[in-house]
Design a protein around this motif. Structure first.
Motif: not given
Length: 113
Positions: A88-98, A104-113
């Motif tokens: 998604x456009x506003x998700x951090x690239x490091x979420x998909x880099x590994x 914690x990063x996945x929860x952060x992205x989901x809860x920010x929406x």
């Protein structure tokens, strides 16, 4: 009572017309035509060959048209990577880099929406 043209009763007028149509007036000529059709020189392969020629020509014309269209269209764009398409456009690239993202990063992205 209504008249139904599709009823199951016999139609005498139509039957007489069909009988006159199918009854040959020139019996020897009718026999000659039937025997000429039975002893035709075209085999089934000849008939298929007659059908195949226009089909091959149409296929070649289609391929030439597609080739010209692709040549005039210009070079294709570089294909995007799967991570670029799925992110998604506003998700951090490091979420998909590994291969396995941080929970914690996945929860952060989901809860920010």
């Amino acid at each position: 009572m209504t008249v139904n043209p599709f009823d199951s009763e016999r139609d005498e007028h139509l039957g007489a017309m069909l009988q006159n149509f199918f009854e040959p007036s020139d019996h020897p000529g009718f026999v000659r035509k039937v025997l000429a059709g039975v002893h035709a020189t075209d085999t089934s392969w000849d008939v298929l060959g007659h059908w195949a020629r226009p089909s091959v020509a149409a296929g070649l014309a289609f391929l030439m048209g597609v080739t010209v269209w692709l040549a005039l269209k210009g070079p294709a764009e570089a294909p995007a990577t799967l991570s670029e398409v799925m992110r998604p456009g506003n998700a951090p690239a490091r979420l998909f880099s590994s291969a396995r993202p941080d929970n914690e990063l996945v929860l952060e992205v989901v809860l920010d929406r």
